[in-house]
Design an enzyme around this catalytic site. Structure first.
Site, mmCIF file in Angstrom:
data_model
loop_
_atom_site.group_PDB
_atom_site.id
_atom_site.type_symbol
_atom_site.label_atom_id
_atom_site.label_comp_id
_atom_site.label_asym_id
_atom_site.label_seq_id
_atom_site.Cartn_x
_atom_site.Cartn_y
_atom_site.Cartn_z
ATOM 1 N N LYS A 181 9.419 -3.672 -2.111
ATOM 2 C CA LYS A 181 8.014 -3.541 -1.706
ATOM 3 C C LYS A 181 7.280 -4.876 -1.845
ATOM 4 O O LYS A 181 6.460 -5.243 -0.997
ATOM 5 C CB LYS A 181 7.347 -2.457 -2.558
ATOM 6 C CG LYS A 181 5.857 -2.306 -2.373
ATOM 7 C CD LYS A 181 5.467 -1.845 -0.986
ATOM 8 C CE LYS A 181 3.949 -1.682 -0.887
ATOM 9 N NZ LYS A 181 3.511 -1.472 0.498
ATOM 10 N N LYS A 241 -2.997 -8.429 -5.887
ATOM 11 C CA LYS A 241 -2.102 -7.997 -6.972
ATOM 12 C C LYS A 241 -0.642 -8.102 -6.533
ATOM 13 O O LYS A 241 0.212 -8.619 -7.255
ATOM 14 C CB LYS A 241 -2.416 -6.546 -7.358
ATOM 15 C CG LYS A 241 -1.400 -5.909 -8.290
ATOM 16 C CD LYS A 241 -1.318 -4.383 -8.118
ATOM 17 C CE LYS A 241 -0.884 -3.949 -6.761
ATOM 18 N NZ LYS A 241 -0.625 -2.501 -6.603
HETATM 19 P P1 NAD Z 1 -6.856 3.590 -4.811
HETATM 20 O O1 NAD Z 1 -7.541 2.629 -5.697
HETATM 21 O O2 NAD Z 1 -7.548 4.160 -3.630
HETATM 22 O O3 NAD Z 1 -6.279 4.839 -5.669
HETATM 23 C C1 NAD Z 1 -5.902 4.758 -7.005
HETATM 24 C C2 NAD Z 1 -6.290 6.082 -7.670
HETATM 25 O O4 NAD Z 1 -5.837 6.062 -9.023
HETATM 26 C C3 NAD Z 1 -7.807 6.312 -7.701
HETATM 27 O O5 NAD Z 1 -8.121 7.588 -7.210
HETATM 28 C C4 NAD Z 1 -8.152 6.171 -9.185
HETATM 29 O O6 NAD Z 1 -9.257 6.967 -9.571
HETATM 30 C C5 NAD Z 1 -6.861 6.642 -9.821
HETATM 31 N N1 NAD Z 1 -6.687 6.183 -11.196
HETATM 32 C C6 NAD Z 1 -6.832 4.929 -11.675
HETATM 33 N N2 NAD Z 1 -6.573 4.906 -12.999
HETATM 34 C C7 NAD Z 1 -6.271 6.176 -13.353
HETATM 35 C C8 NAD Z 1 -5.909 6.798 -14.584
HETATM 36 N N3 NAD Z 1 -5.828 6.091 -15.716
HETATM 37 N N4 NAD Z 1 -5.650 8.125 -14.575
HETATM 38 C C9 NAD Z 1 -5.752 8.837 -13.426
HETATM 39 N N5 NAD Z 1 -6.079 8.313 -12.232
HETATM 40 C C10 NAD Z 1 -6.331 6.993 -12.205
HETATM 41 O O7 NAD Z 1 -5.502 2.853 -4.345
HETATM 42 P P2 NAD Z 1 -4.565 3.229 -3.094
HETATM 43 O O8 NAD Z 1 -4.969 2.376 -1.931
HETATM 44 O O9 NAD Z 1 -4.459 4.693 -2.968
HETATM 45 O O10 NAD Z 1 -3.188 2.623 -3.633
HETATM 46 C C11 NAD Z 1 -2.428 3.270 -4.646
HETATM 47 C C12 NAD Z 1 -1.146 2.472 -4.845
HETATM 48 O O11 NAD Z 1 -0.404 2.438 -3.603
HETATM 49 C C13 NAD Z 1 -1.365 1.009 -5.236
HETATM 50 O O12 NAD Z 1 -0.388 0.616 -6.151
HETATM 51 C C14 NAD Z 1 -1.256 0.269 -3.918
HETATM 52 O O13 NAD Z 1 -0.860 -1.086 -4.106
HETATM 53 C C15 NAD Z 1 -0.209 1.086 -3.203
HETATM 54 N N6 NAD Z 1 -0.273 1.075 -1.727
HETATM 55 C C16 NAD Z 1 -1.479 1.183 -1.067
HETATM 56 C C17 NAD Z 1 -1.495 1.176 0.332
HETATM 57 C C18 NAD Z 1 -2.793 1.291 1.131
HETATM 58 O O14 NAD Z 1 -2.750 1.069 2.343
HETATM 59 N N7 NAD Z 1 -3.915 1.636 0.520
HETATM 60 C C19 NAD Z 1 -0.300 1.080 1.039
HETATM 61 C C20 NAD Z 1 0.910 1.001 0.336
HETATM 62 C C21 NAD Z 1 0.907 0.997 -1.049
#
Ligand code: NAD
Length: 301
Positions: free
Chosen positions: A172, A240
């Protein structure tokens, strides 16, 4: 299957919904109670603490911002590992470094538990449609066992076992380092093209069907070209990922001169306060330096 899911953000909310719609019995948790409520309305059960999702679950997923949250949620006394049912598999869908995945898995193994890394790609659209690609690190047996439930989140033809624990995270980071650096390169090339007199939309249409095309450029069609930086994939997450990839390179004593500059540009954009905008917002730095706007709208305001 009974499934636990922690982290209902831009990606996790759709992935959890797809698990519900695939007929799994899903229990969810997020620090944002409103996100839990949305999933409960769609048929999930809500937990009031993270560990609550593990009770009775065959699989427990997390989709969290990064390594700090993943380590905090899984490891330690009150962590998810300690609450996994015997025989259950923990699966982290977040983008983290391989060391974090390996450290959680080592702790899992020491407790007789199972854990895999399975970061995803395909953006919010892919999460919504259930067509993500999944990059899994774990044993062959665990991969086979998890495949049916992973198929509710990803396209079965794009669910890859990349190797043992950590291999998904490495894969990734390779993918995202390319994507994030490409944003910086596209910004430079397009600023030159527009300032030299060719319309941004024309550049986009031609390059998209020519050898300079990429999935990253495709995303520009909905962001930079339309002057809409609503995420999608936030700049803070992209930075990140570039940071984690370059830390991995440093550990391996590999020089990365070009992508290091790319990461510096992402860091500079973060300092501008754009962390919660779409990652392609990094283009605005180049637009400023080049004194040009890469605007692909037919009617520009
Ligand atoms: P986001 O910030 O929208 O979602 C993260 C969620 O985690 C939030 O709802 C937050 O409230 C929750 N959270 C944070 N700390 C927490 C805790 N201690 N306990 C419970 N919940 C907690 O991020 P995202 O865009 O959904 O991305 C999530 C992951 O997927 C990341 O690692 C990101 O790099 C990866 N990712 C994102 C995308 C994208 O297009 N957004 C694509 C591929 C991978």
């Amino acid at each position: 299957m009974k499934v636990g899911f922690v982290g209902l953000g831009r990606m996790g909310s759709h992935m959890a919904r797809n698990l519900v719609e695939a007929g799994h019995e899903v229990t969810v948790y997020d620090v944002r109670t409103e996100a839990v409520e949305v999933l409960v309305e769609l048929g999930a059960s809500g937990a009031t603490v993270a560990a609550g999702v593990a009770a009775g679950a065959d699989f427990v997923f997390t989709s969290l911002p990064g390594p700090a949250e993943v380590a905090e949620l899984w490891q330690g006394k009150g962590g998810l590992l300690a609450h996994l049912e015997p025989g259950a598999i923990g699966i982290d869908l977040s983008t983290v470094d391989a060391d974090t995945s390996r450290s959680v898995e080592a702790e899992a193994r020491s407790q007789g538990r199972r854990y895999m890394d399975s970061p995803v790609s395909g953006g919010v659209g892919g999460a919504e449609a259930g067509t993500l690609s999944l990059m899994v690190g774990g044993s062959e047996d665990d991969f086979e066992e998890a495949f049916p439930v992973l198929s509710a989140i990803g396209d079965p033809d794009k669910i890859y076992r990349c190797g043992d624990i950590g291999a998904g995270s490495v894969t990734k980071l390779v993918n995202n380092l390319i994507g994030m650096t490409t944003n910086v390169v596209i910004a430079e090339a397009f600023s030159m093209g527009v300032k030299a007199g060719v319309d941004a939309k024309t550049l986009f249409d031609v390059v998209m069907t020519s050898s300079g095309s990429s999935a990253t450029l495709a995303q520009w069609g909905d962001s930079v070209l339309k002057r809409d930086f609503t995420p999608g994939f936030m700049l803070s997450l992209g930075h990140k990922d570039a940071r984690l990839a370059l830390e991995q390179a440093t550990q391996l004593d590999i020089p990365m001169p070009v992508t290091s500059v790319g990461r510096e540009r992402l860091a500079a954009a973060l300092e501008e306060g754009w962390g919660e905008e779409a990652a392609a917002v990094v283009a605005r730095l180049q637009e400023h330096d080049a004194d040009v706007v890469i605007d692909g709208r037919a009617e520009k305001s």
